[in-house]
Enzyme design. Structure first.
Site, mmCIF file in Angstrom:
data_model
loop_
_atom_site.group_PDB
_atom_site.id
_atom_site.type_symbol
_atom_site.label_atom_id
_atom_site.label_comp_id
_atom_site.label_asym_id
_atom_site.label_seq_id
_atom_site.Cartn_x
_atom_site.Cartn_y
_atom_site.Cartn_z
ATOM 1 N N ARG A 161 0.773 -1.104 0.122
ATOM 2 C CA ARG A 161 0.068 -0.066 -0.051
ATOM 3 C C ARG A 161 0.786 1.516 0.112
ATOM 4 O O ARG A 161 0.629 2.392 0.721
ATOM 5 C CB ARG A 161 -0.932 0.189 1.111
ATOM 6 C CG ARG A 161 -1.984 -0.982 1.252
ATOM 7 C CD ARG A 161 -2.949 -0.837 -0.051
ATOM 8 N NE ARG A 161 -3.616 -2.144 0.245
ATOM 9 C CZ ARG A 161 -3.389 -3.460 -0.575
ATOM 10 N NH1 ARG A 161 -2.225 -3.543 -1.427
ATOM 11 N NH2 ARG A 161 -3.914 -4.451 -0.501
ATOM 12 N N SER A 212 -10.255 0.260 4.022
ATOM 13 C CA SER A 212 -9.706 -0.099 5.102
ATOM 14 C C SER A 212 -9.204 1.209 5.647
ATOM 15 O O SER A 212 -8.546 1.750 4.998
ATOM 16 C CB SER A 212 -8.932 -1.164 5.046
ATOM 17 O OG SER A 212 -9.393 -2.423 4.612
ATOM 18 N N GLU A 306 -3.981 3.521 6.188
ATOM 19 C CA GLU A 306 -3.875 3.280 5.057
ATOM 20 C C GLU A 306 -4.656 4.590 4.270
ATOM 21 O O GLU A 306 -4.092 4.974 3.013
ATOM 22 C CB GLU A 306 -4.823 2.203 4.434
ATOM 23 C CG GLU A 306 -4.811 1.743 3.191
ATOM 24 C CD GLU A 306 -5.363 0.370 2.786
ATOM 25 O OE1 GLU A 306 -4.955 -0.506 3.611
ATOM 26 O OE2 GLU A 306 -5.583 0.334 1.748
HETATM 27 C C1 LIG Z 1 -15.588 0.495 -0.345
HETATM 28 C C2 LIG Z 1 -14.050 0.625 -0.553
HETATM 29 C C3 LIG Z 1 -13.113 -0.600 -0.758
HETATM 30 C C4 LIG Z 1 -11.915 -0.514 -0.895
HETATM 31 N N1 LIG Z 1 -11.067 -1.476 -1.079
HETATM 32 C C5 LIG Z 1 -9.861 -1.423 -1.361
HETATM 33 C C6 LIG Z 1 -8.975 -2.514 -1.431
HETATM 34 O O1 LIG Z 1 -9.436 -3.654 -1.472
HETATM 35 N N2 LIG Z 1 -7.621 -2.318 -1.533
HETATM 36 C C7 LIG Z 1 -7.074 -1.145 -2.014
HETATM 37 O O2 LIG Z 1 -5.896 -1.133 -2.235
HETATM 38 N N3 LIG Z 1 -7.750 -0.214 -1.558
HETATM 39 C C8 LIG Z 1 -8.940 -0.291 -1.484
HETATM 40 N N4 LIG Z 1 -9.877 0.833 -1.312
HETATM 41 C C9 LIG Z 1 -9.144 2.178 -1.153
HETATM 42 C C10 LIG Z 1 -9.258 2.959 -2.507
HETATM 43 O O3 LIG Z 1 -10.003 2.366 -3.224
HETATM 44 C C11 LIG Z 1 -7.747 2.894 -3.043
HETATM 45 O O4 LIG Z 1 -6.845 3.383 -2.431
HETATM 46 C C12 LIG Z 1 -7.886 3.654 -4.663
HETATM 47 O O5 LIG Z 1 -6.908 3.157 -5.185
HETATM 48 C C13 LIG Z 1 -7.708 4.964 -4.388
HETATM 49 O O6 LIG Z 1 -8.084 5.508 -5.889
HETATM 50 P P1 LIG Z 1 -8.622 6.971 -6.168
HETATM 51 O O7 LIG Z 1 -8.705 7.294 -7.283
HETATM 52 O O8 LIG Z 1 -9.999 7.162 -5.184
HETATM 53 O O9 LIG Z 1 -7.548 7.920 -5.180
HETATM 54 P P2 LIG Z 1 -7.866 9.069 -4.333
HETATM 55 O O10 LIG Z 1 -8.407 8.789 -2.817
HETATM 56 O O11 LIG Z 1 -8.559 10.194 -4.932
HETATM 57 O O12 LIG Z 1 -6.188 9.485 -3.888
HETATM 58 C C14 LIG Z 1 -5.482 8.709 -3.062
HETATM 59 C C15 LIG Z 1 -4.060 9.236 -2.984
HETATM 60 O O13 LIG Z 1 -3.730 9.081 -4.362
HETATM 61 C C16 LIG Z 1 -3.244 10.487 -4.775
HETATM 62 N N5 LIG Z 1 -3.312 10.610 -6.170
HETATM 63 C C17 LIG Z 1 -4.653 10.327 -6.802
HETATM 64 N N6 LIG Z 1 -4.314 10.532 -8.253
HETATM 65 C C18 LIG Z 1 -3.112 11.074 -8.337
HETATM 66 C C19 LIG Z 1 -2.283 11.302 -9.497
HETATM 67 N N7 LIG Z 1 -2.741 11.338 -10.697
HETATM 68 N N8 LIG Z 1 -1.028 11.658 -9.301
HETATM 69 C C20 LIG Z 1 -0.419 11.472 -8.202
HETATM 70 N N9 LIG Z 1 -1.286 11.196 -6.925
HETATM 71 C C21 LIG Z 1 -2.497 10.888 -7.034
HETATM 72 C C22 LIG Z 1 -3.906 11.362 -4.031
HETATM 73 O O14 LIG Z 1 -3.282 12.774 -3.942
HETATM 74 C C23 LIG Z 1 -4.219 10.840 -2.789
HETATM 75 O O15 LIG Z 1 -2.980 10.924 -2.001
HETATM 76 C C24 LIG Z 1 -11.045 0.693 -0.925
HETATM 77 C C25 LIG Z 1 -12.026 2.006 -0.645
HETATM 78 C C26 LIG Z 1 -13.344 1.806 -0.629
HETATM 79 C C27 LIG Z 1 -14.335 3.026 -0.545
#
Ligand SMILES: Cc1cc2nc3c(=O)[nH]c(=O)nc-3n(C[C@H](O)[C@H](O)[C@H](O)COP(=O)(O)OP(=O)(O)OC[C@H]3O[C@@H](n4cnc5c(N)ncnc54)[C@H](O)[C@@H]3O)c2cc1C
Length: 311
Positions: A161, A212, A306
């Site tokens: 992560r 999580s 996380e």
């Molecule tokens: C219901 C649910 C279930 C989930 N299950 C999992 C799971 O099984 N496994 C898991 O790993 N995660 C899980 N997550 C967490 C989340 O979905 C992941 O971390 C996901 O990859 C985040 O993607 P996002 O586009 O929403 O990023 P965001 O939440 O928008 O951003 C996350 C981070 O990434 C950075 N970021 C985003 N875009 C860029 C970019 N273009 N360049 C540089 N930095 C950037 C942001 O600044 C921030 O710090 C879950 C979340 C939810 C709500």
């Protein structure tokens, strides 16, 4: 000509799956690489901080909001060349997995159902059921503040992560190149469907949460003294893929069903904090501090978030 819409006073609660947070002074969605430069120039001209967002599915946004520009990456390119695929950072991860499943490209099918964008997944090296996004990445395309350039997988410093992007805050992911194996599309589709069904037992659709809350514990990284204190107190059968689930430790300290204001810990999972409606960042941080404290006292383990805090 580039036309971009800069919105003022954008509620962060609408940009995050937890549904909390004050307002961002400015917001813009970037759909092309060149637009990113324009957005950054705007922030620099106005001497504003900026923050890059994907789908906001791993974010706890401050109740005070964010004084600056939120840049949502909406770049949606998709190019296939044999088993290699280049994909824009703003593509939705599940849409991407469905597409490659249909093309018989194997490797990410067990990640189906993780919300968010390609970039968000790369940033946190998202994964599930023993698969992580790093396994299929060959290289990542970034904007480093001056120019667009490629970073090889080995330079991304992926870990559990985490990635080097967490240290290099100026690196903005604009796309990535993946390399896949081959398998029958119907088999891949079935694996993804089954995975989503399994996931929905933990995450009911529509739940306001950031996934999580804390990272699981990588057992081999624990110092010998910490292990010695921990092992007699835990059921070692709980260790999976070399990780001790944070949820297990949280449950052992009574997390399930606890609450702080309108933020609750799920009755069925100790590492699932959700917004029951009207929750605040203040509430969730209070609950997180309390839970960390209990786990530290009982097990000698320092839980690490996380989720990412914004603002
Ligand atoms: C219901 C649910 C279930 C989930 N299950 C999992 C799971 O099984 N496994 C898991 O790993 N995660 C899980 N997550 C967490 C989340 O979905 C992941 O971390 C996901 O990859 C985040 O993607 P996002 O586009 O929403 O990023 P965001 O939440 O928008 O951003 C996350 C981070 O990434 C950075 N970021 C985003 N875009 C860029 C970019 N273009 N360049 C540089 N930095 C950037 C942001 O600044 C921030 O710090 C879950 C979340 C939810 C709500």
């Amino acid at each position: 000509m580039i036309i971009m819409r800069f919105e003022k006073e954008k509620p962060l609660s609408k940009l995050t799956t937890l549904g909390i947070g004050g307002k961002a002074s400015f917001f813009v969605e970037v759909k092309k690489e060149e637009d990113l430069k324009v957005a950054l120039r705007e922030a620099s001209d106005k001497k504003m901080d900026w923050y890059v967002l994907g789908s906001g599915s791993n974010i706890v946004a401050s109740d005070k909001g964010f004084e600056g520009l939120i840049i949502k990456i909406g770049i949606k390119d998709f190019k296939k060349n044999g088993r290699r695929v280049y994909v824009g950072a703003g593509n939705n991860l599940l849409d991407f997995i469905k597409k490659i499943n249909g093309l018989g490209l194997a490797g990410m099918e067990k990640m189906a159902g993780i919300p968010g964008t390609i970039a968000g997944a790369i940033y946190g090296n998202a994964g599930a059921y023993g698969t992580e996004i790093r396994e299929n990445i060959t290289r990542v395309k970034i904007f480093d503040g001056e120019k667009f350039r490629w970073i090889k997988n080995s330079e991304c410093r992926f870990g559990y992560r985490t990635s080097g992007f967490k240290k290099n805050k100026d690196w903005i992911i604009v796309g990535a190149e993946f390399s896949f194996g081959k398998r029958k599309p119907a088999e891949l589709v079935k694996i993804s469907r089954d995975t989503i069904k399994l996931r929905e037992k933990k995450y009911k659709p529509g739940l306001l949460c950031p996934g999580s809350f804390f990272k699981n514990i990588i057992v081999k990284n624990l110092k010998p003294a910490v292990r010695k204190e921990l092992f007699p107190k835990i059921d070692r059968a709980k260790i999976m893929y070399g990780k001790l689930p944070a949820g297990y430790l949280l449950e052992e300290v009574g997390a399930k069903g606890m609450s702080s204001g309108k933020i609750k810990v799920a009755e069925h999972h100790g590492n699932l904090f959700y917004n029951a409606g009207g929750g605040t960042a203040h509430d969730i941080k209070k609950l997180a501090v309390m839970m960390k404290d209990r786990v530290l006292k009982k097990f000698g383990i320092n839980l690490e978030e996380e989720v990412q805090y914004l603002g």
